[in-house]
Design an enzyme around this catalytic site. Structure first.
Site, PDB file in Angstrom:
ATOM      1  N   ARG A  54       0.817  -1.211   0.000  1.00 60.57           N
ATOM      2  CA  ARG A  54       0.000   0.000   0.000  1.00 60.57           C
ATOM      3  C   ARG A  54       0.857   1.269   0.000  1.00 60.57           C
ATOM      4  O   ARG A  54       0.522   2.251  -0.656  1.00 60.57           O
ATOM      5  CB  ARG A  54      -0.953  -0.026   1.184  1.00 60.57           C
ATOM      6  CG  ARG A  54      -1.966  -1.147   1.007  1.00 60.57           C
ATOM      7  CD  ARG A  54      -2.992  -1.107   2.071  1.00 60.57           C
ATOM      8  NE  ARG A  54      -3.889  -2.233   1.967  1.00 60.57           N
ATOM      9  CZ  ARG A  54      -4.972  -2.346   2.696  1.00 60.57           C
ATOM     10  NH1 ARG A  54      -5.283  -1.415   3.567  1.00 60.57           N
ATOM     11  NH2 ARG A  54      -5.753  -3.399   2.566  1.00 60.57           N
ATOM     12  N   ASP A 158     -16.595   7.636   8.962  1.00 58.72           N
ATOM     13  CA  ASP A 158     -15.388   6.860   8.691  1.00 58.72           C
ATOM     14  C   ASP A 158     -14.191   7.790   8.856  1.00 58.72           C
ATOM     15  O   ASP A 158     -14.316   9.012   8.764  1.00 58.72           O
ATOM     16  CB  ASP A 158     -15.416   6.270   7.272  1.00 58.72           C
ATOM     17  CG  ASP A 158     -14.541   5.034   7.149  1.00 58.72           C
ATOM     18  OD1 ASP A 158     -15.074   3.917   7.119  1.00 58.72           O
ATOM     19  OD2 ASP A 158     -13.291   5.181   7.108  1.00 58.72           O
TER      20      ASP A 158
END
Ligand SMILES: C[S@@+](CC[C@H](N)C(=O)[O-])C[C@H]1O[C@@H](n2cnc3c(N)ncnc32)[C@H](O)[C@@H]1O
Length: 282
Positions: A54, A158
């Site tokens: 990532r 979130d």
């Protein structure tokens, strides 16, 4: 404050190129500690490859020379890379009507119960860790079909700003998981590249907000239901325990907490009662 001792890269130009694509132990430590400190997400040795992949995407995107340069960039608070790093390390897997038994319970037990008990026709639900929005939209479709004209509000939060932005648009490439009757009623084909948009009727029930669960929560009212599914698994026991206590104090007596299929409150000695598969009642 996470501090980093950046290892010196050695060797000729070829050595430098190959070294820079290696994530040194000190860089792994720095990145995993930063992730933990800012999001509570635990990245241990078994997730090293995940972190590598990532972060490597960010390194390529930014055209940096390697991990050392990336860690230096993160230490520079003016670049805004920290929030990109956090977005990169979150796992956002989700689906419409995921863990269907939760929606069965919502529709067959919880909503009928609220229908009889909430004489003010008010309903407050929180989807904590809502990712790209499939969870709050599934809740919204369930409520709209069963309790139309109620004062129903879903708070969907979130930490990851990218997923929230996608959730807010309410545009999806597939509607897998949504029952046919709901698809017809609440989703429209945009006639472009097989994109579907959620109907205003369900969109208007949801407020999307960025919220880090580790930080203070600005909400003051109590909730009838809190969904926090497949989020706690990324945290350590101490964080999970604290969050579960905070969820408890934000639920109305009789309110429900839904957690993910692989999660359990068993070892946290809470006041919740288990009333269904990973469904708890205050
Ligand atoms: C796997 S998704 C779960 C989505 C949905 N609840 C479901 O079960 O389908 C986990 C979400 O938790 C969010 N998350 C992780 N750490 C968080 C934090 N500290 N505060 C708020 N959200 C967080 C991630 O960004 C991600 O979108």
């Amino acid at each position: 404050m996470v501090s980093l001792v950046i290892p010196r890269l050695s060797g000729d130009i070829f050595g430098l190129l190959s070294n820079s694509l290696i994530m040194q132990d000190a860089e792994f430590q720095y990145l995993s500690q930063l992730a933990f400190q800012k999001s509570g997400i635990v990245i241990n040795g078994s997730k090293r490859d995940m972190l590598y992949g990532r972060v490597m995407k960010r390194i390529r995107h930014l055209r940096l020379s390697g991990f050392s340069a990336y860690c230096e960039l993160l230490q520079d608070s003016y670049t805004g890379e920290l929030s990109e790093f956090i977005n990169a390390i979150t796992t956002n897997l989700t689906a419409f009507f995921r863990e269907e038994y939760h929606f069965d319970f919502l529709q067959k037990v919880a909503l009928p119960e609220f229908k009889s008990n909430n004489t003010d026709k008010k309903l407050r639900i929180w989807s904590a860790g809502c990712s790209t929005g499939q969870e709050p939209y599934s809740i919204a479709m369930s409520i709209e079909s069963q309790l139309p004209h109620w004062d129903a509000k879903i708070l969907a939060t979130d930490l990851d700003s990218d997923v929230l932005c996608r959730a807010q648009h309410g545009i999806y490439a597939d509607l897998v998981g949504i029952p046919i009757a709901y698809r017809t009623q609440y989703c429209s084909d945009m006639n472009t590249h097989h994109q579907y948009v959620m109907d205003e009727k369900v969109k208007q029930l949801i407020s999307f907000k960025q919220l880090n669960l580790l930080e203070p929560w600005p909400m003051t009212g109590l909730f009838d239901v809190i969904f926090c599914r497949n989020v706690l698994i990324y945290f350590n026991d101490e964080t999970k325990k604290k969050l579960v206590q905070r969820f408890y104090s934000l639920l109305k007596p009789g309110g429900y907490l839904f957690i993910g299929h692989s999660e359990s409150l068993q070892s946290y000695n809470t006041h919740f009662s288990l009333v269904g598969q990973t469904i708890y009642q205050r």
